[in-house]
Design a protein around this motif. Structure first.
Motif, PDB file in Angstrom:
ATOM      1  N   ARG A 173     -11.344 120.512   1.391  1.00  0.00           N
ATOM      2  CA  ARG A 173     -11.089 119.340   2.329  1.00  0.00           C
ATOM      3  C   ARG A 173      -9.664 119.233   2.716  1.00  0.00           C
ATOM      4  O   ARG A 173      -8.957 119.434   1.753  1.00  0.00           O
ATOM      5  N   THR A 174      -9.575 118.755   3.857  1.00  0.00           N
ATOM      6  CA  THR A 174      -8.223 118.347   4.317  1.00  0.00           C
ATOM      7  C   THR A 174      -7.848 117.236   3.627  1.00  0.00           C
ATOM      8  O   THR A 174      -8.821 116.604   3.352  1.00  0.00           O
ATOM      9  N   PRO A 175      -6.548 116.871   3.706  1.00  0.00           N
ATOM     10  CA  PRO A 175      -6.074 115.793   3.156  1.00  0.00           C
ATOM     11  C   PRO A 175      -6.524 114.382   3.996  1.00  0.00           C
ATOM     12  O   PRO A 175      -6.924 114.715   5.250  1.00  0.00           O
ATOM     13  N   PHE A 176      -6.851 113.179   3.343  1.00  0.00           N
ATOM     14  CA  PHE A 176      -7.422 112.204   3.748  1.00  0.00           C
ATOM     15  C   PHE A 176      -6.085 111.186   4.006  1.00  0.00           C
ATOM     16  O   PHE A 176      -5.417 110.754   3.168  1.00  0.00           O
ATOM     17  N   GLY A 177      -6.068 110.769   5.170  1.00  0.00           N
ATOM     18  CA  GLY A 177      -5.052 109.639   5.531  1.00  0.00           C
ATOM     19  C   GLY A 177      -5.220 108.620   6.342  1.00  0.00           C
ATOM     20  O   GLY A 177      -6.377 108.505   6.972  1.00  0.00           O
ATOM     21  N   ARG A 178      -4.520 107.462   6.509  1.00  0.00           N
ATOM     22  CA  ARG A 178      -4.675 106.345   7.144  1.00  0.00           C
ATOM     23  C   ARG A 178      -4.235 106.625   8.406  1.00  0.00           C
ATOM     24  O   ARG A 178      -3.243 107.112   8.869  1.00  0.00           O
ATOM     25  N   GLY A 179      -4.911 105.765   9.655  1.00  0.00           N
ATOM     26  CA  GLY A 179      -4.563 105.971  10.812  1.00  0.00           C
ATOM     27  C   GLY A 179      -3.218 105.477  11.007  1.00  0.00           C
ATOM     28  O   GLY A 179      -2.734 104.245  10.366  1.00  0.00           O
ATOM     29  N   GLY A 180      -2.167 106.127  11.796  1.00  0.00           N
ATOM     30  CA  GLY A 180      -0.693 105.914  11.909  1.00  0.00           C
ATOM     31  C   GLY A 180      -0.156 106.277  10.473  1.00  0.00           C
ATOM     32  O   GLY A 180       1.229 105.991  10.533  1.00  0.00           O
ATOM     33  N   GLY A 181      -0.516 107.173   9.973  1.00  0.00           N
ATOM     34  CA  GLY A 181       0.135 107.517   8.205  1.00  0.00           C
ATOM     35  C   GLY A 181       1.002 108.626   8.386  1.00  0.00           C
ATOM     36  O   GLY A 181       1.321 109.071   9.676  1.00  0.00           O
ATOM     37  N   ALA A 182       1.373 109.113   7.427  1.00  0.00           N
ATOM     38  CA  ALA A 182       2.028 110.338   7.338  1.00  0.00           C
ATOM     39  C   ALA A 182       1.429 111.611   7.973  1.00  0.00           C
ATOM     40  O   ALA A 182       2.261 112.229   8.485  1.00  0.00           O
ATOM     41  N   LEU A 183       0.235 111.549   8.041  1.00  0.00           N
ATOM     42  CA  LEU A 183      -0.496 112.578   8.913  1.00  0.00           C
ATOM     43  C   LEU A 183      -1.065 112.263  10.031  1.00  0.00           C
ATOM     44  O   LEU A 183      -1.593 113.276  10.814  1.00  0.00           O
ATOM     45  N   ASP A 224      -3.757 117.025  14.044  1.00  0.00           N
ATOM     46  CA  ASP A 224      -4.837 116.918  14.397  1.00  0.00           C
ATOM     47  C   ASP A 224      -5.836 117.714  13.333  1.00  0.00           C
ATOM     48  O   ASP A 224      -5.444 118.370  12.283  1.00  0.00           O
ATOM     49  N   ALA A 225      -7.211 117.823  13.351  1.00  0.00           N
ATOM     50  CA  ALA A 225      -8.120 118.338  12.663  1.00  0.00           C
ATOM     51  C   ALA A 225      -7.911 119.938  12.461  1.00  0.00           C
ATOM     52  O   ALA A 225      -7.895 120.235  11.464  1.00  0.00           O
ATOM     53  N   LEU A 226      -7.401 120.294  13.655  1.00  0.00           N
ATOM     54  CA  LEU A 226      -7.402 121.805  13.578  1.00  0.00           C
ATOM     55  C   LEU A 226      -6.037 122.117  12.784  1.00  0.00           C
ATOM     56  O   LEU A 226      -6.313 123.330  11.906  1.00  0.00           O
ATOM     57  N   SER A 227      -5.003 121.402  12.958  1.00  0.00           N
ATOM     58  CA  SER A 227      -3.750 122.126  12.219  1.00  0.00           C
ATOM     59  C   SER A 227      -3.954 121.545  10.735  1.00  0.00           C
ATOM     60  O   SER A 227      -3.296 122.338  10.006  1.00  0.00           O
ATOM     61  N   LEU A 228      -4.746 120.928  10.279  1.00  0.00           N
ATOM     62  CA  LEU A 228      -5.007 120.456   9.123  1.00  0.00           C
ATOM     63  C   LEU A 228      -6.158 121.393   8.205  1.00  0.00           C
ATOM     64  O   LEU A 228      -6.026 121.862   7.116  1.00  0.00           O
ATOM     65  N   SER A 229      -6.870 121.982   9.087  1.00  0.00           N
ATOM     66  CA  SER A 229      -7.868 122.903   8.638  1.00  0.00           C
ATOM     67  C   SER A 229      -7.636 124.242   8.701  1.00  0.00           C
ATOM     68  O   SER A 229      -7.932 125.088   7.543  1.00  0.00           O
ATOM     69  N   VAL A 230      -6.798 124.837   9.581  1.00  0.00           N
ATOM     70  CA  VAL A 230      -6.666 126.325   9.623  1.00  0.00           C
ATOM     71  C   VAL A 230      -5.717 126.809   8.287  1.00  0.00           C
ATOM     72  O   VAL A 230      -6.321 127.682   7.591  1.00  0.00           O
ATOM     73  N   PRO A 231      -4.889 126.274   7.778  1.00  0.00           N
ATOM     74  CA  PRO A 231      -4.239 126.595   6.432  1.00  0.00           C
ATOM     75  C   PRO A 231      -5.435 126.599   5.257  1.00  0.00           C
ATOM     76  O   PRO A 231      -5.568 127.718   4.573  1.00  0.00           O
ATOM     77  N   LEU A 232      -6.456 125.792   5.167  1.00  0.00           N
ATOM     78  CA  LEU A 232      -7.255 125.535   4.314  1.00  0.00           C
ATOM     79  C   LEU A 232      -8.363 126.847   4.484  1.00  0.00           C
ATOM     80  O   LEU A 232      -8.721 127.400   3.452  1.00  0.00           O
TER      81      LEU A 232
END
Length: 87
Positions: free
Chosen positions: A15-25, A29-37
């Motif tokens: 799974r991609t990292p889970f973050g809070r709205g407006g947080g460090a992530l 977007d979902a694509l940029s977090l998913s592609v490396p995984l």
């Protein structure tokens, strides 16, 4: 009687990292977090079917699984299916 001509294997998911709205992530977007995984998963096995899911879909992507798979630079002949599930 066999249902499938070859053995079926299911790989454990990541799974991609889970973050809070407006947080460090928030800048990703979902694509940029998913592609490396997906690239890391594909480095260990070559799937013949790809299923990827999201909790809050972006309506700009009709099939996030396909977008992730292609952005990861993987074999375009592999079918990719998206799921949406919030628990």
């Amino acid at each position: 009687m066999q249902r499938f001509p070859q053995p079926v294997f299911i790989a454990s998911g990541l799974r991609t990292p889970f973050g809070r709205g407006g947080g460090a992530l928030s800048g990703h977007d979902a694509l940029s977090l998913s592609v490396p995984l997906v690239q890391a998963m594909a480095a260990t096995a070559r799937p013949d079917l790809f299923v990827w899911g999201t909790v809050i879909p972006n309506l700009g992507w009709s099939n996030i699984a396909r977008e992730v798979w292609l952005d990861a630079g993987l074999d375009p002949s592999v079918p990719a299916f998206s799921t949406v599930l919030a628990c």
